[in-house]
Structure formats: C-alpha cells, structure tokens
Design an enzyme around this catalytic site. Sequence first.
Site, PDB file in Angstrom:
ATOM      1  N   ASP A 297       4.454  -5.585   3.618  1.00 14.26           N
ATOM      2  CA  ASP A 297       3.991  -4.230   3.909  1.00 14.26           C
ATOM      3  C   ASP A 297       3.827  -4.023   5.414  1.00 14.26           C
ATOM      4  O   ASP A 297       4.286  -3.013   5.974  1.00 14.26           O
ATOM      5  CB  ASP A 297       2.667  -3.967   3.204  1.00 14.26           C
TER       6      ASP A 297
ATOM      7  N   ASP B 229       2.265   4.443   0.534  1.00 17.87           N
ATOM      8  CA  ASP B 229       1.885   5.543   1.412  1.00 17.87           C
ATOM      9  C   ASP B 229       3.095   6.434   1.684  1.00 17.87           C
ATOM     10  O   ASP B 229       3.957   6.606   0.828  1.00 17.87           O
ATOM     11  CB  ASP B 229       1.278   4.984   2.699  1.00 17.87           C
TER      12      ASP B 229
ATOM     13  N   PHE C 177       0.855  -1.182   0.000  1.00 22.65           N
ATOM     14  CA  PHE C 177       0.000   0.000   0.000  1.00 22.65           C
ATOM     15  C   PHE C 177       0.894   1.236   0.000  1.00 22.65           C
ATOM     16  O   PHE C 177       1.467   1.605   1.031  1.00 22.65           O
ATOM     17  CB  PHE C 177      -0.920  -0.026   1.220  1.00 22.65           C
TER      18      PHE C 177
END
Length: 306
Positions: free
Chosen positions: A283, A215, A213
């Site tokens: 992650d 970010d 993800f």
Amino acid sequence: MEAVRASAAWVASRSTHVKVDLSEIEKVVEKIQGNVPKVEWDFEGIHYFDNSPLTVQYLFVLDAMNFCFWPDKDLTYDHLASGLKLALEKDKAALDTDHLQNYTGPQLRQLLNWPRPLPIEEERVRLLHEVGMELERSFGGEAANLVKSAGNSAATLIELITRHFPGFRDHSLYKGHQVFLYKRAQIFVADLWGAFKGENYGEFHDINSITIFADYIVPAVLRELGILKYGSNLSCSIDSNSEIVPGSEEEVEIRACSVYAVEKMRELINKKFGKQLLSIDIDLWLWSCGVQNMALSHHRTLSIYY
C-alpha cells in the site's frame, strides 16, 4: 483483517463495473521481481512523533479526519497531518478530550491553519466530538489506553475501534451482502506500527492481518498499471471528474477490487519468489507512486470513510 479480505473477494467475484486482470498482476510482479520498494513511514516528514502516548492521540485524531480532500483542489493529507503536528507543538493539550468535544468548524480551521471551510467540515467536527466523548467515557481520555486494551492484536484493535467509534464503521451493502473495508481503522494500526517501528504502541503480533487501505489513490495507480479495468461508463465518469455516489455498486467495486488485487499480488509474490510481504508495504509503495503522479484520474466520492 479477514472480514475485509472475504468481503473484497466476494465483491470481486461478482463485479460488473470493475475487473481485476490477473495477467496484468503477473506482469507487474515479474517486472519488479517480487521486490516492492520499501517506503518508510513519514517519508515526507509531516507527522508528529515524540514516542509517547501523545503520538498515539495525534494519530487517532488524524485518522478520524483522514478523508475526502479532493473537493478543495489545494487541500491534501499533508496539510492535515502537518497542521495537527504544528498545533501540538504549540499546545500539548490541543488534542485533549475536553478540547476535542468542543471544537467548532472555525476553530478546527484555525487549529489546522486552513483559510477556508474544509470539505465535509461538519462531519469532521462531529467525528472529533465523537472521538473526544468516547475516549473520555471508555478509555480514560487517551487513545493509548484504547491501543493497550487490544493486547498487541491489530485485529482486536480494529474491532474495538469499530465497536466504540461509529465514524470508523466503513462498510456498505453490495447486492444484498455486507462489505467491510475499514480504511481508517486499519490505517490507524498501520500508522502506529510505522511510527513506533513495530515496538511499544506499534507492536502487533498479527500485523499481517491488515489489508491495503482502499482510498482514491491506490485504485488510480492500479488502474494505471492495467490491473484494474473499468467499464466504459465508469471510465468516462472518472475521467470527466464526475462524482461517484457513495455506496453505489461502482464505488464499492473500485475499493473492494483494489483490496482483492493487492491480495492476489501478495499471493503471487509469495508463490513465485518465496517472499512474505505485508499489505501495508505494498500500500505504501502504491500510494507513494500515486502522490508523485497527481495527474492520475481518480474516482471522486463524498465520503467520511476515505
């Protein structure tokens, strides 16, 4: 998700501000001997969970607002997750669609027990309205029905989310090419999988299709590990806390190269040690390392996508 993997690889092969150092990936993989520490979902104990459709509703609303905390130095993801949890424990109807469609900024602050305006508050309110309206219109008011309609496919669920909820359409144009990253849509799938331990609403036959993800925190950790190398101008901007423009080449490269780097890490671990790791597990490991070292410099972009 294949569109995300392909996009990330396309950007990484043309990136000018960020480079992925494959030799450093080899060093990291060798150092950990292909063993990524297992980090349990909700290791912080901040999420609502009752093994029911209400948990799905909670996670979808949480991930609809899971972006851009850094402008407020005291605000973190933990405040959002635990604030919504406490609100639900007080009032099980707090996240019903009729409420979601009508929350104002001050009411959202009250819901989260936060004392001042949230970063990009008007967008958070708009996205709550969007979620409430579309859940009511297309899914009987319940995010659980959205999940059921995906038929236990993570990829199908992401396609449904991005089709019905424009606020989850995390993509950009990079050198004339459309790039898909879908951070919040993918993290919703991961949250379901983690919360329900791969069963019931968290059962997906293609959970391995999910990428990391992209970010703020994971790129910072990859940079600290030497895997991501930034050009001098970009390094200076990040280290001086200057804002990086959303949709700029620099911002897209940071996020896409992070996805690409972890995919390369997965491939190398499989090749050298015969282990099939999920991007979700890598992650969680990288993210947990990052939140334990908040002194790491991360890029700052005002964005509703992460």
